[in-house]
Design a protein around this motif. Structure first.
Motif, PDB file in Angstrom:
ATOM      1  N   SER A   1     -32.109 -34.875  -0.115  1.00 55.68           N
ATOM      2  CA  SER A   1     -33.482 -34.959  -0.576  1.00 55.68           C
ATOM      3  C   SER A   1     -33.717 -34.247  -1.898  1.00 55.68           C
ATOM      4  N   ASN A   2     -32.716 -33.525  -2.414  1.00 54.47           N
ATOM      5  CA  ASN A   2     -32.913 -32.836  -3.680  1.00 54.47           C
ATOM      6  C   ASN A   2     -33.011 -33.843  -4.815  1.00 54.47           C
ATOM      7  N   PRO A   3     -33.930 -33.625  -5.735  1.00 47.64           N
ATOM      8  CA  PRO A   3     -34.116 -34.607  -6.813  1.00 47.64           C
ATOM      9  C   PRO A   3     -33.003 -34.554  -7.848  1.00 47.64           C
ATOM     10  N   ILE A   4     -32.797 -35.677  -8.523  1.00 43.55           N
ATOM     11  CA  ILE A   4     -31.929 -35.709  -9.693  1.00 43.55           C
ATOM     12  C   ILE A   4     -32.616 -34.963 -10.822  1.00 43.55           C
ATOM     13  N   VAL A   5     -31.852 -34.188 -11.583  1.00 45.12           N
ATOM     14  CA  VAL A   5     -32.382 -33.463 -12.730  1.00 45.12           C
ATOM     15  C   VAL A   5     -31.907 -34.159 -14.003  1.00 45.12           C
ATOM     16  N   TYR A   6     -32.858 -34.555 -14.847  1.00 47.15           N
ATOM     17  CA  TYR A   6     -32.569 -35.234 -16.106  1.00 47.15           C
ATOM     18  C   TYR A   6     -32.755 -34.254 -17.260  1.00 47.15           C
ATOM     19  N   ALA A   7     -31.763 -34.141 -18.113  1.00 47.43           N
ATOM     20  CA  ALA A   7     -31.854 -33.285 -19.297  1.00 47.43           C
ATOM     21  C   ALA A   7     -32.642 -34.028 -20.376  1.00 47.43           C
TER      22      ALA A   7
ATOM     23  N   GLY B   1     -23.248 -29.053 -16.982  1.00 46.70           N
ATOM     24  CA  GLY B   1     -22.965 -29.766 -15.740  1.00 46.70           C
ATOM     25  C   GLY B   1     -23.957 -30.841 -15.368  1.00 46.70           C
ATOM     26  N   PHE B   2     -24.691 -31.388 -16.343  1.00 47.58           N
ATOM     27  CA  PHE B   2     -25.700 -32.403 -16.040  1.00 47.58           C
ATOM     28  C   PHE B   2     -25.220 -33.782 -16.469  1.00 47.58           C
ATOM     29  N   ASP B   3     -25.249 -34.709 -15.518  1.00 49.69           N
ATOM     30  CA  ASP B   3     -24.801 -36.069 -15.772  1.00 49.69           C
ATOM     31  C   ASP B   3     -25.850 -36.888 -16.520  1.00 49.69           C
ATOM     32  N   TRP B   4     -27.116 -36.710 -16.139  1.00 44.01           N
ATOM     33  CA  TRP B   4     -28.175 -37.557 -16.669  1.00 44.01           C
ATOM     34  C   TRP B   4     -28.828 -36.902 -17.876  1.00 44.01           C
ATOM     35  N   VAL B   5     -28.896 -37.647 -18.982  1.00 43.44           N
ATOM     36  CA  VAL B   5     -29.641 -37.221 -20.161  1.00 43.44           C
ATOM     37  C   VAL B   5     -30.683 -38.291 -20.485  1.00 43.44           C
TER      38      VAL B   5
ATOM     39  N   ILE C   1     -36.557 -35.164 -11.639  1.00 39.92           N
ATOM     40  CA  ILE C   1     -37.344 -34.269 -12.485  1.00 39.92           C
ATOM     41  C   ILE C   1     -36.736 -34.290 -13.876  1.00 39.92           C
ATOM     42  N   ILE C   2     -37.543 -34.623 -14.860  1.00 39.81           N
ATOM     43  CA  ILE C   2     -37.126 -34.679 -16.264  1.00 39.81           C
ATOM     44  C   ILE C   2     -37.552 -33.370 -16.907  1.00 39.81           C
TER      45      ILE C   2
ATOM     46  N   GLU D   1     -31.651 -24.696 -10.442  1.00 39.95           N
ATOM     47  CA  GLU D   1     -31.603 -23.480  -9.640  1.00 39.95           C
ATOM     48  C   GLU D   1     -32.775 -23.443  -8.660  1.00 39.95           C
ATOM     49  N   ALA D   2     -33.938 -23.970  -9.067  1.00 40.52           N
ATOM     50  CA  ALA D   2     -35.111 -23.911  -8.215  1.00 40.52           C
ATOM     51  C   ALA D   2     -35.038 -24.884  -7.043  1.00 40.52           C
ATOM     52  N   VAL D   3     -34.595 -26.107  -7.318  1.00 40.01           N
ATOM     53  CA  VAL D   3     -34.709 -27.160  -6.294  1.00 40.01           C
ATOM     54  C   VAL D   3     -33.373 -27.593  -5.713  1.00 40.01           C
ATOM     55  N   GLY D   4     -32.263 -27.075  -6.248  1.00 39.07           N
ATOM     56  CA  GLY D   4     -30.968 -27.510  -5.757  1.00 39.07           C
ATOM     57  C   GLY D   4     -30.650 -28.921  -6.175  1.00 39.07           C
ATOM     58  N   GLY D   5     -31.271 -29.399  -7.254  1.00 37.40           N
ATOM     59  CA  GLY D   5     -30.999 -30.748  -7.728  1.00 37.40           C
ATOM     60  C   GLY D   5     -29.653 -30.832  -8.417  1.00 37.40           C
ATOM     61  N   TYR D   6     -29.330 -32.027  -8.908  1.00 41.57           N
ATOM     62  CA  TYR D   6     -28.014 -32.239  -9.498  1.00 41.57           C
ATOM     63  C   TYR D   6     -28.140 -33.065 -10.754  1.00 41.57           C
TER      64      TYR D   6
END
Length: 294
Positions: free
Chosen positions: A36-42, A65-69, A279-280, A289-294
């Motif tokens: 359920s952790n959201p994807i994190v977009y840089a 370590g971020f896949d999505w930009v 989350i963008i 760190e806050a939400v455990g996203g990836y």
């Protein structure tokens, strides 16, 4: 340098499969509880730490370590697509010094060669002096080299007639419209519903997103041509997110919600509790760190 753990990498792969590939029931919620952790977009790359929309910013996102930009695409006077957010060059380059008599320094009034002369890094910090405004081709090649994924925004398409097809042409020429990348590594978005619809009509296999917060009653119209509704975080609540998730998007699975621009832990937790899928952020490390996203 930031190093992502093996567990986080596994979660990223599995979460992406659910979020983008449409695994599971189309009418189900975006993912099971354990993912359920959201994807994190840089946003514009790691733009809190490097000059936005530069190759340096996406390289830093990779190192963190971020896949999505995420990026922004506009067009020059001679028809080259470049990666820049504003429709003028003044804020993020030294154009006023290099071309003092060309006010208001609109992107569309400069050739690609002229823009290539500009320093797009010194405004952010002296360590980034000499960074350039990349062309979309340069940018896509770097994203590929970094093995990243891209949320591409067509910026102000009303200024650039035909930019949707041209963007697709560049994506095709750089290998970004093959099946693997279309399914797993690319989303095209815009604040213009007409532009998103055009992209969908030109390439129905491509995943798309509309930037904005439509009224709940209007959501079914957007679901006809898009897969995601991406709102500003101040404009949504849990009920609105739930209403989006109840609808099937253009590819027959639940519409998703990626919200922007969230740069602090408290807000990240708040939108996570609303049930957003992504989350963008300018500060992807803070949000992760806050939400455990990836």
């Amino acid at each position: 340098m930031y190093v992502r753990s093996a567990a986080a990498a596994t979660a990223a792969f599995l979460g992406l499969a659910l979020s983008v590939c449409g695994a599971g029931s189309a009418s189900a919620a975006p993912g099971p509880d354990w993912l359920s952790n959201p994807i994190v977009y840089a946003h514009r790359g790691a733009s809190a730490y490097a000059p936005e929309n530069t190759l340096e910013a996406i390289d830093l996102a990779m190192e963190m370590g971020f896949d999505w930009v995420e990026n922004d695409v506009q067009r020059t006077k001679d028809g080259e697509l470049v990666v820049i957010h504003d429709d003028t060059l003044a804020r993020t380059t030294d154009v006023e010094q290099v071309f003092p008599d060309r006010k208001p320094w609109r992107v569309k009034d400069f050739t690609a060669a002229e823009i290539a002369r500009l320093d797009a890094g010194s405004w952010f910090g002296p360590e980034f002096a000499g960074a350039r405004v990349p062309t979309l081709r340069q940018y896509m090649n770097r994203v590929q080299r970094n093995q990243q994924r891209l949320l591409l925004e067509i910026k102000k398409p009303e200024l650039y007639p035909g930019i949707e097809q041209q963007t697709l042409d560049v994506l095709g020429a750089t290998g970004w419209l093959n099946e693997d990348r279309v399914v797993r590594r690319l989303v095209v978005q815009s604040f213009s519903a007409a532009s998103v619809r055009t992209v969908h009509e030109l390439r129905p296999d491509l995943f798309t997103a509309f930037l904005g917060t439509p009224a709940v009653a209007d959501l079914p119209r957007y679901a006809e041509f898009t897969d995601r509704i991406n709102p500003w975080y101040t404009t949504i609540d849990a009920d609105w997110v739930a209403a989006v998730h109840k609808l099937l998007g253009a590819h027959g699975r639940a519409l998703e919600v990626d919200t922007w621009i969230v740069d602090d832990a408290a807000t990240a937790l708040k939108v996570q509790d609303m049930g957003v899928d992504g989350i963008i952020t300018d500060k992807p490390d803070v949000v992760r760190e806050a939400v455990g996203g990836y």
